[in-house]
Design an enzyme around this catalytic site. Structure first.
Site, short mmCIF file in Angstrom:
data_model
loop_
_atom_site.label_atom_id
_atom_site.label_comp_id
_atom_site.label_asym_id
_atom_site.label_seq_id
_atom_site.Cartn_x
_atom_site.Cartn_y
_atom_site.Cartn_z
N ARG A 175 -19.26 -16.07 -25.59
CA ARG A 175 -18.19 -16.78 -24.89
C ARG A 175 -17.87 -18.10 -25.60
NH1 ARG A 175 -19.92 -19.82 -21.05
NH2 ARG A 175 -21.20 -18.22 -20.07
N TYR A 192 9.46 -19.21 -18.11
CA TYR A 192 9.02 -17.83 -17.85
C TYR A 192 8.56 -17.66 -16.39
CZ TYR A 192 5.76 -13.88 -17.91
OH TYR A 192 5.08 -12.75 -17.60
N ASP A 246 6.07 -24.41 -24.97
CA ASP A 246 5.80 -22.97 -25.02
C ASP A 246 6.69 -22.40 -26.12
OD1 ASP A 246 5.74 -20.23 -24.75
OD2 ASP A 246 5.55 -20.27 -22.56
N LYS A 265 3.27 -11.65 -28.08
CA LYS A 265 4.66 -11.45 -28.53
C LYS A 265 4.75 -11.48 -30.06
CE LYS A 265 5.11 -11.90 -24.05
NZ LYS A 265 5.06 -10.77 -23.15
C1 LIG Z 1 7.64 -17.56 -22.78
C2 LIG Z 1 6.41 -16.91 -22.25
N1 LIG Z 1 5.32 -17.66 -22.01
C3 LIG Z 1 4.18 -17.12 -21.52
C4 LIG Z 1 4.09 -15.78 -21.22
C5 LIG Z 1 2.82 -15.24 -20.64
O1 LIG Z 1 2.12 -14.51 -21.60
P1 LIG Z 1 1.12 -13.30 -21.26
O2 LIG Z 1 1.97 -12.17 -20.76
O3 LIG Z 1 0.46 -13.03 -22.58
O4 LIG Z 1 0.18 -13.80 -20.23
C6 LIG Z 1 5.18 -14.96 -21.48
C7 LIG Z 1 5.11 -13.51 -21.17
O5 LIG Z 1 6.08 -12.80 -21.19
C8 LIG Z 1 6.39 -15.54 -21.99
O6 LIG Z 1 7.48 -14.79 -22.22
#
Ligand SMILES: Cc1ncc(COP(=O)(O)O)c(C=O)c1O
Length: 385
Positions: free
Chosen positions: A52, A104, A176, A201
């Protein structure tokens, strides 16, 4: 392999954080699928004690992405939202956060349904409007959380200007950067303090793993993120870390194609008589096209467009053959989705309307297939409307 400080972005993507495996010379960092490490004697070990806390595959990925984003350290988590959750533990009860309004949906849900219970307060503002941003700061604001471009209507925040406004109040800034990817935009170079990614992504790029990462610059942020990664334990596993490391090697090649394909498709859609409105920062009609051209390298792989009604949107979504109807984005294959019930299903209906996530909105994560095949697919789907 020595990555010199002057190495270009493409070279950094392939080599940073990785050295050939010392025991075999394997050029690819192995998947250290182990929970613990044998110690030579009590208190004598090779820097690794428990899975971990430390894992060499994860450490290679963290070194790689820290270098790619131009940060000092990175910490990988089990998902993008796990990374966001860990980052938010920098705050404490009573703190206030200014957040980009159409962040998001899962981030919004985490903030509203989970972190409000810990007495954190959030204001959602259009951070592309610097006056609105300015007005949102409070004496107890402890973080500015920016998403740019936003999901799914691709609004752009001027990261440099927003960071200056926040820093004038001693407020750190996190961006982000999931939608853009570090090929397209590097927020730390624009003044942000931390960068967040869903590695699920573009960084992974192959739609075969879930993960998240936070890149940091400041000593206090680094120290806390290292602590919380171990203390909460929402770590990225070695197999998933390895898959993202595989992905970042081709990030520049993929992003060039994502950018080029998306530009062509956005132009095709905006000229199509059955499409009402196209959101893509690479189009001169985009309200922040000039800012995007300044701040981004290319305009990214995401496009959204309105069809005029739910029924017309449904016809397109159900008629594509090459594009896959699926959530997520950033993979080599093109995905088409319906934000109102998919990515933004957790956002209340009236809020969705206000953010432009209308019932006729369709989003495309443009992949790296041949662009003519993608356009032919969209054309035949639009013919059915
Ligand atoms: C802009 C953005 N931030 C964060 C996330 C969250 O990521 P995860 O699905 O890997 O938890 C997403 C998921 O679609 C996203 O599009």
């Amino acid at each position: 392999m020595l990555v010199r400080p002057t190495a270009r972005f493409d070279t950094v993507c392939i080599h940073a954080g990785q050295t050939p495996d010392p025991s075999t010379g394997a050029i690819i960092t192995p998947i250290y699928q182990t929970s613990t490490y044998v110690q030579d004697a009590l208190g004598v070990h090779k820097g690794y004690e428990y899975g971990r806390t430390h894992n060499p595959t994860r450490a290679a990925l963290e070194g790689n992405i820290a270098a790619i984003e131009g940060g000092r350290a990175a910490f990988a988590f089990a998902s993008g939202l796990a990374a966001t959750g860990a980052l938010m533990t920098l705050l404490q009860a009573g703190d206030h956060v200014v957040v980009t309004d159409n962040t998001y949906g899962g981030t919004y849900r985490l903030f509203e349904r989970v972190l409000r219970k810990a007495q954190l307060d959030f204001s959602y503002v259009d951070t592309s409007d610097l006056d609105a941003l300015e007005a949102a700061f409070q004496p107890n604001t402890k973080l500015l959380f920016v998403e740019s471009p936003t999901n799914p209507v691709l609004r752009i925040t001027d990261i440099k200007a927003a960071s200056e406004r926040a820093h004038a109040r001693g407020v750190p800034v996190v961006v982000d950067n999931t939608f853009a990817s570090p090929y397209v935009q590097r927020p730390l170079s624009l003044g942000a303090d931390m960068v967040l990614h869903s590695t699920t992504k573009f960084l992974n790029g192959h739609s075969d793993g879930i993960g998240g990462i936070v890149v940091a610059e400041r000593d206090d942020h680094i120290e806390w993120l290292r602590f919380i990664q171990n203390a909460e334990g929402a770590i990225l596993g070695p197999m998933d870390a390895w898959l993202v490391l595989r992905g970042t090697k081709t990030l520049p090649l993929r992003m060039e194609r994502h950018n080029a394909n998306a530009q062509r498709i956005a132009e095709f859609l905006s000229a199509h008589p059955k499409v009402a409105l196209v959101h893509y920062p690479g189009l001169p009609s985009h309200p922040q096209h000039a800012l995007a051209a300044r701040q981004m390298r290319g305009f990214g792989g995401l496009i959204s467009f309105t069809m005029g009604s739910l029924e017309r949107a449904r016809t397109v979504l159900n008629s594509v053959r090459l594009m896959a109807l699926a959530e997520s984005l950033g993979g080599v294959e093109t995905l088409i989705s319906y934000p109102a019930s998919m990515t933004h299903g957790s956002v209340p209906a009236e809020r969705r309307q206000a953010l432009g996530v209308t019932d006729d909105l369709v989003r495309v994560s443009v992949g790296v297939e041949h662009v003519d095949d993608l356009i032919e697919d969209l054309a035949q789907a639009l013919d059915r409307v």
